[in-house]
Enzyme design. Structure first.
Site, mmCIF file in Angstrom:
data_model
loop_
_atom_site.group_PDB
_atom_site.id
_atom_site.type_symbol
_atom_site.label_atom_id
_atom_site.label_comp_id
_atom_site.label_asym_id
_atom_site.label_seq_id
_atom_site.Cartn_x
_atom_site.Cartn_y
_atom_site.Cartn_z
ATOM 1 C CE LYS A 78 -3.894 -1.609 2.814
ATOM 2 N NZ LYS A 78 -4.655 -1.352 4.041
ATOM 3 C CG HIS A 98 -14.477 -2.090 4.474
ATOM 4 N ND1 HIS A 98 -13.360 -1.370 4.099
ATOM 5 C CD2 HIS A 98 -15.275 -1.223 5.143
ATOM 6 C CE1 HIS A 98 -13.495 -0.118 4.519
ATOM 7 N NE2 HIS A 98 -14.659 -0.004 5.158
ATOM 8 N NE ARG A 119 -13.048 11.002 3.305
ATOM 9 C CZ ARG A 119 -13.436 9.751 3.085
ATOM 10 N NH1 ARG A 119 -14.654 9.374 3.420
ATOM 11 N NH2 ARG A 119 -12.635 8.865 2.538
HETATM 12 P P1 ADP Z 1 -7.656 3.241 0.824
HETATM 13 O O1 ADP Z 1 -7.132 4.217 1.811
HETATM 14 O O2 ADP Z 1 -6.932 3.303 -0.506
HETATM 15 O O3 ADP Z 1 -9.135 3.260 0.696
HETATM 16 P P2 ADP Z 1 -7.770 0.976 2.654
HETATM 17 O O4 ADP Z 1 -6.628 0.653 3.521
HETATM 18 O O5 ADP Z 1 -8.918 1.689 3.270
HETATM 19 O O6 ADP Z 1 -7.243 1.785 1.374
HETATM 20 O O7 ADP Z 1 -8.298 -0.354 1.960
HETATM 21 C C1 ADP Z 1 -9.264 -0.365 0.946
HETATM 22 C C2 ADP Z 1 -9.809 -1.776 0.751
HETATM 23 O O8 ADP Z 1 -8.756 -2.672 0.434
HETATM 24 C C3 ADP Z 1 -10.440 -2.375 1.974
HETATM 25 O O9 ADP Z 1 -11.770 -2.004 2.104
HETATM 26 C C4 ADP Z 1 -10.269 -3.857 1.736
HETATM 27 O O10 ADP Z 1 -11.244 -4.330 0.832
HETATM 28 C C5 ADP Z 1 -8.945 -3.944 1.044
HETATM 29 N N1 ADP Z 1 -7.843 -4.199 2.003
HETATM 30 C C6 ADP Z 1 -7.075 -3.282 2.627
HETATM 31 N N2 ADP Z 1 -6.152 -3.859 3.416
HETATM 32 C C7 ADP Z 1 -6.317 -5.175 3.276
HETATM 33 C C8 ADP Z 1 -5.645 -6.335 3.817
HETATM 34 N N3 ADP Z 1 -4.609 -6.234 4.631
HETATM 35 N N4 ADP Z 1 -6.098 -7.555 3.444
HETATM 36 C C9 ADP Z 1 -7.135 -7.692 2.594
HETATM 37 N N5 ADP Z 1 -7.791 -6.666 2.051
HETATM 38 C C10 ADP Z 1 -7.403 -5.408 2.374
#
Ligand code: ADP
Length: 656
Positions: A160, A210, A295
């Site tokens: 990420k 999620h 937010r």
């Molecule tokens: P962003 O800030 O880009 O929205 P997030 O960290 O909120 O990223 O993650 C977005 C989506 O990615 C989550 O809702 C989930 O579906 C998937 N995701 C994130 N981290 C993981 C993880 N460690 N394992 C599996 N899916 C993940």
């Protein structure tokens, strides 16, 4: 306490409308700001005052901090509500508001900053005993170090962007051999998107759900959570359906996750509306912190529907310095709520956004249906902003009842003029596994198209018949003379009328005959007896084999956008009616066989061409089509330009 009498909304679309709604309820004057393309949008009219702030590109208007602050000062506003997106999580902007003594309706600046970086946020949460996904969030960023850490975590892992958001810069890596390429690609992507290529690595939770908690804090140290929302139905890591309560939630888990959410909020002295996102592992029943969104979320109405709270009102109250007037014990969910996001996008084409004009937007009347919409009939979905058209939210006593109601709403919503995800959303809701609550973040990838062949062809055929009669009645209305003869009456009575339509894949040939006040449409297996019951500018009511259907129709040039409750949305392109005849009329002339874009002109005026030489490349319904010379000669005239659009039958060029 500072009093808020006037709010400037530094946003657009449905969220601007949503905030204006609460302003009116509280007796607060609302000031909308708008860009060039947004000047006729509903929210601009709904606000008490509206100010033009610049061009259509976000950086000229909704991201133009200077202009927004200047507008606020000129109009003596007390507070700015940033909505979501644009400047909502921008601490520089929040700071500028503070300097000018304008209340920024959101959390304090250090809370925004603390959550702005995924690595910092995770470290902070770890320190406060909030469970985070096992992984690496260190400063050292060499490929070797990141690879070693990925191996330590164990595959699959998720890369990420530290500065990321909106699902950008994320990459699943399933085995060691892929890691180096993935690191380089993820770094490149995040540098381009966020100007920063720092990465974190997380254990990839394969059967993750999620689940997020709405949180609320005030400036007096009170912090609560306002229950959960499940948002696992995602494409490209972005949500399209959200519901509450989560089908996997029970009181024990809710208490645990809620406490973690409150701990996360307290760790950053949270003092407005926010969301703590978790990923829940169904296999192990563990949950892990993902991030805090500082937010109001897109999906906040789901929480409002089950709690009866107005989250925007609460935001305004705490921003004024009032203590939260509700305690954790008083937060009770009642019934079920679900939200779907209607997007101008093509689910069949990798969910690519679509732009264009919405010719008709009509919401069905359903008790308990709430529509948060950005648009009205005639609005444009432009290339400049998010292609979300509207959010549909329903509430009911139970989950099945809420789901049934949402399906009904989706079947009866009319949104014509471009491709949307309306039918795709309906397909998800109709899935048994979704109805049973058995789903995770991969649900959409595993969704198979189980529309039966026969239903699909029936839908196209019936819609084509409706389109034919739609045109027929229009011709009939416009005909002044010979009223006693039906339109398209031919002396050769026994030759049926013909129409040809194109869908993305197929050609649909329609043959029909007017007969004693009704129509017979000839089919391969059987004929259909059709009556035109009623019609107007944008719909026909037809009776097909004794069953009455309403088809809403919007016709743009030769393209039909058709909606019916029974068959959903269908798009058809009508093929030129009399192609042969028109070509004959101009000797040496070459006409467009169907409505097309002119992609390339392969010849010049005065050029000699031989039979079989390519002349013009056209594109229609995503297919390219080259027009070839039928015989040799000299190009006498070219009537079209590259990049232009032509209707069926339009003369392209002439060969002497
Ligand atoms: P962003 O800030 O880009 O929205 P997030 O960290 O909120 O990223 O993650 C977005 C989506 O990615 C989550 O809702 C989930 O579906 C998937 N995701 C994130 N981290 C993981 C993880 N460690 N394992 C599996 N899916 C993940």
């Amino acid at each position: 306490m500072k009093k808020i009498n006037t709010i400037l909304i530094a946003n657009r679309g449905e969220i601007a409308s949503r905030i204006i709604h609460t302003c009116k309820k509280m007796g607060i004057k609302s000031i909308a700001v708008f860009s060039e393309v947004d000047k006729n949008m509903p929210y601009v009219k709904q606000a008490d005052m509206a100010v033009y702030i610049g061009g259509s590109a976000p950086k000229s208007s909704y991201l133009n901090q200077e202009k927004i602050i200047e507008t606020a000062q000129k109009n003596n506003v007390d507070a700015i509500h940033p909505g979501y997106g644009f400047l909502a999580e921008n601490s520089v902007f929040a700071k500028r508001c503070e300097e000018k003594k304008i209340i920024f309706i959101g959390p304090n600046i250090s809370a925004i900053d603390a959550m702005g970086s995924k690595s910092k946020a995770k470290k902070l949460m770890q320190e406060h005993n909030v469970p985070v996904v096992p992984g690496y969030q260190g400063k050292e960023q060499s490929v070797e170090k990141l690879t070693a850490e990925a191996i330590k975590i164990g595959f699959p892992v998720l890369l990420k962007a530290t500065a990321g958001g909106g699902g950008k810069g994320m990459r699943i890596v399933r085995e060691k051999s892929e890691i180096e390429n993935a690191i380089n690609a993820a770094k490149r992507e995040s540098r381009n998107a966020f100007g920063d290529d720092e990465l974190i690595i997380e254990k990839y939770i394969a059967s993750g759900r999620h689940i997020e908690f709405q949180i609320f804090g005030d400036q007096h140290g009170n912090t609560i959570h306002v229950l959960e929302r499940e948002c696992s139905i995602q494409r490209r890591y972005q949500k399209i359906i959200e519901e509450s309560p989560s089908p996997v939630m029970d009181e024990v888990l809710r208490a645990k996750m809620g406490a973690a959410a409150v701990a996360a909020a307290q760790a950053i002295h949270y003092d407005n509306a926010g969301t703590v996102e978790f990923i829940y592992d169904e296999k192990t029943k563990d949950f892990y912190f993902l991030e805090v969104n500082t937010r109001l979320q897109v999906e906040h109405p789901v929480t409002e529907e089950i709690t009866g709270l107005d989250l925007v009102e609460l935001q305004i109250e705490v921003a004024q310095g009032l203590p939260l007037n509700i305690s954790q014990d008083e937060i009770k969910g009642k019934g079920y709520a679900i939200e779907v996001r209607l997007y101008a996008e093509d689910a069949a084409n990798n969910f690519l956004p679509v732009t264009g004009r919405i010719e008709k937007f009509k919401v069905p009347e359903v008790a308990g249906l709430r529509v948060e919409s950005a648009i009205k009939s005639g609005s444009e979905i432009s290339i400049f902003y998010d292609p979300m058209i509207a959010k549909l939210i329903v509430w009911d006593k139970s989950r099945p009842a809420a789901h049934r109601k949402m399906q009904y709403a989706l079947r009866n919503l009319v949104c014509l003029g471009m491709t949307t995800n309306q039918d795709f959303l309906l397909r998800i809701l109709e899935k048994e596994s979704f109805q049973k609550g058995i789903y995770d973040t991969h649900f959409i990838e595993t969704l198979e198209d189980d529309l039966t062949e026969s239903h699909a062809s029936l839908a196209v055929n019936f819609s084509a018949m409706a389109s034919t009669l739609f045109d027929w009645q229009k011709r009939e209305k416009n005909r002044g003379l010979l009223h006693s003869l039906p339109s398209c009456w031919r002396s050769n009575f026994y030759a049926p009328q013909k129409e040809v339509y194109l869908t993305n894949e197929n050609e649909i040939k329609i043959e029909y005959r007017y007969n004693d006040g009704g129509f017979v449409f000839f089919g391969k297996e059987s004929d259909h007896h059709v009556k035109l019951i009623d019609a107007s500018e944008d719909f026909v009511r037809v009776e097909i084999n004794g069953v009455r259907y309403v088809f809403n129709i919007s016709k743009k040039k030769n393209n039909f956008y058709i909606h019916s409750e029974s068959f959903g949305n269908i798009q058809l392109a009508q093929k030129e009616r009399f192609p042969e005849k028109e070509k004959e009329t101009i000797k040496g002339g070459y006409a467009a066989p169907m409505p097309s874009a002119v992609i390339k002109i392969l010849v010049e005026k005065g050029q000699s061409v031989g039979a079989g030489d390519g002349l013009v490349v056209l594109s229609s319904m995503k297919m390219e089509n080259t027009i070839y010379a039928g015989e040799s000669g000299v190009v006498e005239e070219i009537y079209v330009e590259e990049g232009g659009n032509v209707e069926a039958g339009v003369l392209l060029l002439k060969i002497e």
